[in-house]
Enzyme design. Structure first.
Site, PDB file in Angstrom:
ATOM      1  N   ARG A 276     -27.664  -6.033 -21.726  1.00  0.00           N
ATOM      2  CA  ARG A 276     -27.252  -7.358 -21.285  1.00  0.00           C
ATOM      3  C   ARG A 276     -26.722  -8.208 -22.445  1.00  0.00           C
ATOM      4  NH1 ARG A 276     -29.901  -9.802 -16.825  1.00  0.00           N
ATOM      5  NH2 ARG A 276     -31.651  -8.428 -17.265  1.00  0.00           N
ATOM      6  N   CYS A 355     -23.235  -9.184   6.165  1.00  0.00           N
ATOM      7  CA  CYS A 355     -24.029  -9.611   7.317  1.00  0.00           C
ATOM      8  C   CYS A 355     -25.512  -9.708   7.018  1.00  0.00           C
ATOM      9  CB  CYS A 355     -23.795  -8.644   8.473  1.00  0.00           C
ATOM     10  SG  CYS A 355     -22.089  -8.668   8.981  1.00  0.00           S
TER      11      CYS A 355
END
Ligand code: LLP
Length: 427
Positions: A276, A355
């Site tokens: 990271r 969804c």
């Protein structure tokens, strides 16, 4: 520090306006800045230079081959956690001698693959794994080099799902058991315990856990040596935090200040596994506003990136700065403090087309009024963005683009509908 900046109310990656990239490659799109990526690698190399560390870029963070190749060509090795990641590291020009392999569930074929490619070090996470590593190595006429991954049992330091050095997680060996486990392979001709490994969690914004972890490592290494093990490696893992919400990360130097003295005390070679810290702030996710709507008293901006592109907000409640790529006159660049009153903004949820109610990039976020077709940048998306993306809802994965000054390279094309079904069609 990164190379994404606003000039005359237009967001640039290095010298390229992001709107131009959206036009050329479509959205959603991951855009990476090469200068930012290399800057952060260099920060680590310089901060720890005194002990000549082996810096193994953590492939899981962002395994794009072009980015990995840049890492290899600028002196990094690789930290891998699966056969697939090892394949990527090798395909990107990595050499076994600079690759370390961690993970609680290495299979025999993966171990054989790693041994056949002379992987430098196995970070071993259980007693059974250590013995199995020896058995597999013996069957190949090889000797495996192992670092025992210890769980140093430190106080919580990051999100519970990514804290790997508290009691009760699956990672590493309980600190009380390390010596017994090591004793069990003393004299085993096929597996040598040559190091100690720990990965504390991710992201970590304080240096204290590294100080405490390293202090425990010094003691353990001493004990392992007394037991007869030739310990020459101390692997402190990754986990260094970055700027998400604000300028909140520690510089590489601050981590070096607490780790280097311990390394010197042990006389070991230091290994680091940053991911990271190198790539996180080097990437943004570019998306386009589809619709706005108000429902249940809330304002939603629906844009074309979704949880399948960047799952961190819904999975960990992570905060990513989001701001228009071409803010209207009078609006500032992304604010330093999103909690504060920002003029001409109101609270909105930034959601995608998937969804699920959990499909969001931001909730209750102060943003200006956005227009249909407007571009948004979600910042600090270089780490665990594309790497954790999926095809959920049969959404083709985003494309990835690398910017270097004025030059632009497509480093992963957008997936097609055919890509989605290919493995099934080929059966
Ligand atoms: N080494 C080991 C053994 C690891 O497990 C990890 C990350 C690293 C190094 C690299 O850590 P970094 O320097 O990137 O912090 N998906 C989560 C993060 C999971 C980290 C898993 N291990 C997120 O998006 O925050």
């Amino acid at each position: 520090m990164d190379h994404f900046h606003y000039k005359d109310r237009v967001l640039y990656c290095e010298q390229v306006p992001l709107a131009q990239l959206a036009e050329q490659f479509g959205t959603p799109l991951f855009v990476y800045s090469q200068a930012t990526l290399l800057h952060h690698l260099r920060c680590l190399q310089e901060a720890f230079a005194e002990v000549n560390p082996l810096i193994c870029y953590s492939v899981k963070t962002n395994g794009n081959l072009t980015l990995c190749r840049l890492m290899a060509s600028h002196g990094a090795g690789f930290d891998v956690t699966s056969g697939g990641e090892l394949y990527r590291a090798l395909a990107a020009g990595g050499v076994g001698e600079k690759i370390v392999y961690a993970g609680v569930g290495k299979t025999d074929p993966e171990i054989r693959y790693a041994l056949a490619n002379n992987v430098f070090l196995f970070n071993v996470e259980s007693e059974e794994e250590l013995h199995n590593l020896g058995d597999v190595a013996r069957s190949m006429g090889r000797v495996a080099r192992a670092a025992l991954r210890v769980n140093p049992d430190l106080p919580p330091k990051t999100h519970a799902k990514t804290d790997t050095s508290v009691k009760g997680v699956k990672f590493g060996l309980d600190i009380e058991t390390v010596l017994d486990v090591a004793h069990g392979v003393l004299g085993n001709p096929s597996v040598q315990v040559v190091g100690l490994h720990m990965h504390l969690g991710s992201p970590i914004l304080s240096t204290q856990p590294y100080k405490d972890g390293a202090a425990k490592a010094v003691v353990l290494i001493q004990r392992l040596r007394e037991q007869g093990h030739q310990i020459s490696l101390l692997n402190m893992g990754g986990g260094f935090g970055i700027h998400y919400r604000k300028q909140e990360a520690q510089p590489a130097q601050a981590f070096a200040e607490v780790i280097v003295p311990a390394v010197k005390q042990t006389g070991c070679r230091l290994i680091l596994e940053p991911g990271r810290f190198i790539v996180g702030n080097a990437g943004v996710l570019l998306s386009r506003v589809l619709y706005r709507k108000e429902t249940g008293g809330k304002h939603y901006v629906i844009q074309d990136a979704a949880m399948n592109d960047l799952i961190r907000p819904t999975l960990y409640g992570s905060f990513h700065r989001i701001w228009p790529v071409a803010p209207a006159a009078g609006l500032p660049a992304p604010p330093d403090d999103y909690e504060a009153e920002i003029p001409d903004t109101f609270v909105q949820d930034v959601v995608g087309p998937v969804c699920e109610s959990g499909d969001f990039l931001a909730q209750n976020r102060r943003l200006p009024i956005l227009q249909r077709g407007e571009l948004l940048a979600t910042f600090s998306a270089g780490a665990y963005g594309m790497a954790m993306s999926s095809n959920y809802n049969s959404r083709p994965r985003a494309a990835e683009v690398l910017v270097d000054g004025t030059s632009v390279q497509l480093i992963r094309r957008r997936e097609t509908y055919e890509d989605l079904v290919r493995p099934e069609v080929e059966l």
